[in-house]
Design a protein around this motif. Structure first.
Motif, PDB file in Angstrom:
ATOM      1  N   ALA A 105       3.996  39.226   3.759  1.00 23.27           N
ATOM      2  CA  ALA A 105       3.927  38.373   2.571  1.00 23.27           C
ATOM      3  C   ALA A 105       2.790  37.372   2.636  1.00 23.27           C
ATOM      4  O   ALA A 105       2.599  36.595   1.701  1.00 23.27           O
ATOM      5  N   TYR A 106       2.025  37.358   3.719  1.00 27.35           N
ATOM      6  CA  TYR A 106       0.995  36.342   3.899  1.00 27.35           C
ATOM      7  C   TYR A 106      -0.393  36.886   3.560  1.00 27.35           C
ATOM      8  O   TYR A 106      -0.596  38.082   3.422  1.00 27.35           O
ATOM      9  N   TYR A 153       7.822  35.755  -4.409  1.00 30.04           N
ATOM     10  CA  TYR A 153       8.381  36.242  -3.149  1.00 30.04           C
ATOM     11  C   TYR A 153       9.747  35.613  -2.898  1.00 30.04           C
ATOM     12  O   TYR A 153      10.722  36.309  -2.572  1.00 30.04           O
ATOM     13  N   LEU A 154       9.831  34.302  -3.044  1.00 28.24           N
ATOM     14  CA  LEU A 154      11.097  33.615  -2.822  1.00 28.24           C
ATOM     15  C   LEU A 154      12.146  34.050  -3.847  1.00 28.24           C
ATOM     16  O   LEU A 154      13.327  34.185  -3.519  1.00 28.24           O
ATOM     17  N   GLY A 155      11.711  34.312  -5.089  1.00 30.11           N
ATOM     18  CA  GLY A 155      12.634  34.797  -6.100  1.00 30.11           C
ATOM     19  C   GLY A 155      13.157  36.189  -5.793  1.00 30.11           C
ATOM     20  O   GLY A 155      14.327  36.502  -6.051  1.00 30.11           O
ATOM     21  N   CYS A 156      12.295  37.022  -5.234  1.00 28.75           N
ATOM     22  CA  CYS A 156      12.689  38.374  -4.827  1.00 28.75           C
ATOM     23  C   CYS A 156      13.755  38.309  -3.732  1.00 28.75           C
ATOM     24  O   CYS A 156      14.790  38.985  -3.808  1.00 28.75           O
ATOM     25  N   ILE A 157      13.512  37.483  -2.724  1.00 26.06           N
ATOM     26  CA  ILE A 157      14.480  37.323  -1.632  1.00 26.06           C
ATOM     27  C   ILE A 157      15.810  36.817  -2.177  1.00 26.06           C
ATOM     28  O   ILE A 157      16.891  37.309  -1.812  1.00 26.06           O
ATOM     29  N   TRP A 162       6.953  41.863  -5.847  1.00 24.56           N
ATOM     30  CA  TRP A 162       8.065  40.908  -5.682  1.00 24.56           C
ATOM     31  C   TRP A 162       8.952  40.898  -6.929  1.00 24.56           C
ATOM     32  O   TRP A 162      10.188  40.895  -6.813  1.00 24.56           O
ATOM     33  N   ASN A 163       8.352  40.912  -8.100  1.00 22.65           N
ATOM     34  CA  ASN A 163       9.154  40.945  -9.329  1.00 22.65           C
ATOM     35  C   ASN A 163       9.893  42.273  -9.478  1.00 22.65           C
ATOM     36  O   ASN A 163      11.028  42.324  -9.969  1.00 22.65           O
ATOM     37  N   HIS A 164       9.247  43.348  -9.068  1.00 20.44           N
ATOM     38  CA  HIS A 164       9.886  44.673  -9.079  1.00 20.44           C
ATOM     39  C   HIS A 164      11.119  44.658  -8.173  1.00 20.44           C
ATOM     40  O   HIS A 164      12.184  45.165  -8.553  1.00 20.44           O
ATOM     41  N   ASP A 217       0.133  31.137   4.365  1.00 16.54           N
ATOM     42  CA  ASP A 217      -0.224  31.299   2.955  1.00 16.54           C
ATOM     43  C   ASP A 217       0.533  32.489   2.375  1.00 16.54           C
ATOM     44  O   ASP A 217       0.137  33.635   2.535  1.00 16.54           O
ATOM     45  N   LEU A 218       1.633  32.218   1.700  1.00 15.52           N
ATOM     46  CA  LEU A 218       2.480  33.267   1.137  1.00 15.52           C
ATOM     47  C   LEU A 218       2.161  33.525  -0.337  1.00 15.52           C
ATOM     48  O   LEU A 218       3.015  33.981  -1.091  1.00 15.52           O
TER      49      LEU A 218
END
Length: 488
Positions: free
Chosen positions: A44-45, A83-87, A21-23, A63-64
């Motif tokens: 993502a779960y 995950y939310l930051g990646c999106i 996700w950070n990548h 559960d993400l």
């Protein structure tokens, strides 16, 4: 309107260290510059196998990467916040995000239940090979780590059509199917409803309603823009249209949607399109197998037939083309990796033509390296970058527009041109492919290019080709390669 390009931002053996996700967040700008419009992210779960599996062995859809379940808080790819930051990063760069949706099965149940089943013949699953008997099965999912946050729905044996008993497939005698599988289009093994784990019972109205509630929660929570639907051939074709219509009514918008129907027979894909009312685009699996076949046969493959028996040919409006994906890479059960020498040709065929929407696979840009058979770290598998792929992606973004003229008139050397449009100044290109020796072809690009000089942006050919007053010229390609000629 700009060309659409999908990027599959993962592969099966991507590192389990939790940094995807950070990548993705860090690479958003680069992908946007290459013309990527849609990014497909992996499940993502929480997986039943914790971080040891990339999310297709579904345990808890809610559960993400938030709860301590299956030995981990994060998933294989990171935490919910990451995950939310990646999106968000992809959205900031004006790209859509496609979520990988796996609804066919559940694995890693929390409690055993007494379940009445009949074993079936693995080769013909409509044939029962045992009387009804009771087994202890992990079919009760209570998600104790989540403590009913977001949903208090408990999955139990009424929610499943079948399970696996000591490695043998068994149909569950629930009240919805009377001991029978759901009706699916494919008749492999008599009925191909069952794939793995506990097979979800979509005839159960409580299951359907729970999955609709989850869909609303997922979109609201993540802000994703569309879906990649896993294993659709194992699910009754009536479910996903119902699910998508529910989401459309709730959010008052359409969601871009791609289904994975893994079958090389294009007629089966067309049957699914008909059964789902054209609501779901499909990956062009037959085209992938044409690429695979062409890559193994070399100059003995007739390139003029490369689009035969494909969705690109039959329904280009609903075709998602690809060269390889996580299922075809080495060590997978569906391994059918296109030979490396042919990948530039295959990517040119999906990126630079008018028909279909292409999907680029992660290792083709970022490479991949992982342990070999049996986890042997002394025998690594390496997937290398595809030569000139990023240049082709930029040509798709900036130049590959307008009328397409095909020159498929030789078994080993084929080409096409794109004339360009007024809306895309400077657009236009000429593409030549060879799976044999060095080749050349006289091709018309269009009068708007009269007198212009074209160069091979892939770098394989040194010539500068000046087009005549009609906008045509003779273009060249090296043996076993692709040449992409653009206004120089």
């Amino acid at each position: 309107m700009s060309n659409r390009t999908i990027f599959q931002f993962f592969h099966w053996y991507y590192s389990p260290e939790g940094n995807l996700w950070n990548h993705g967040r860090d690479e958003a700008g680069r992908l946007a510059s290459l013309g990527v419009t849609d990014v497909w992210l992996p499940p993502a779960y929480k997986s039943a196998e914790g971080v040891d599996e990339p999310g297709y062995a579904v345990y808890d859809l809610y559960d993400l990467g938030e709860f301590d379940q299956k030995g981990t808080v994060r998933t294989r790819f990171g935490t919910k916040a990451e995950y939310l930051g990646c999106i968000a990063a992809f959205h900031e760069h004006h790209m859509n995000v496609l979520a990988d949706i796996v609804l066919n099965h559940r694995m890693g149940g929390d409690e055993k239940e007494q379940v009445t089943v009949k074993n079936v013949n693995e080769e013909n699953r409509t044939e029962m090979i045992s009387d009804a008997h009771t087994i202890d099965a992990y079919t009760r999912f209570t998600f104790p780590g989540r403590k009913k946050k977001y949903s208090d729905f408990i999955w139990n044996w009424h929610c499943f059509t079948g399970t696996s008993e000591n490695g043998s497939i068994a149909v569950i005698l629930n009240e919805y199917g009377n001991g029978g599988w759901e009706d699916v289009l494919g008749k492999e093994f008599g009925n191909y409803d069952y794939l793995m784990g506990n097979d979800v019972e979509f005839r159960n109205p409580y299951v359907r309603e729970e999955l609709k509630r989850w869909g609303v929660w997922y979109v609201q929570t993540t802000g994703i823009d569309g879906f990649r639907l896993d294993a659709v051939k194992h699910i009754n074709p009536g479910f996903f249209p119902e699910w998508l219509q529910y989401l459309k009514a709730h959010f008052q918008k359409d969601f871009f949607c791609i289904g994975e129907y893994w079958k090389s027979d294009v007629q089966m894909l067309l049957n699914y399109i008909d059964a789902t009312g054209g609501m779901i685009r499909l990956f062009d699996v037959p085209l992938h197998f044409n690429f695979y076949d062409a890559s193994t046969k070399g100059e003995n493959y007739d390139l003029r037939t490369i689009f035969d028996n494909t969705l690109i040919k039959e329904r280009p409006d609903l075709a998602i083309s690809f060269v390889d994906n996580h299922d075809t890479q080495p060590l997978q059960s569906l391994q059918s990796t296109v030979d490396f020498w042919f990948k530039p040709l295959a990517y040119a065929l999906i990126l630079l033509r008018e028909q279909g929407i292409p999907c680029v696979f992660y290792p083709a840009v970022y490479e991949a390296r992982y342990a070999g058979p049996g986890g042997n770290e002394e025998a690594y598998i390496e997937l290398n970058k595809v030569a000139a792929l990023e240049k082709m992606m930029v040509v798709r973004k900036d130049l590959a527009y307008g009328m397409q003229r095909d020159f498929f008139d030789h078994p080993n050397t084929i080409g096409w041109t794109r004339e360009g449009t007024d809306e895309k100044p400077g657009g236009g290109c000429a593409v030549l492919l060879s799976n044999g020796g060095e080749g050349s072809k006289n091709m018309l690009v269009g009068e708007r290019h009269a007198g212009k000089t074209f160069v091979d942006c892939c770098g394989g050919r040194p010539e500068k080709i000046t087009l005549n007053e009609k906008g045509e010229g003779t273009f060249f390609v090296n043996a076993g390669s692709a040449a992409v000629w653009v206004p120089g």
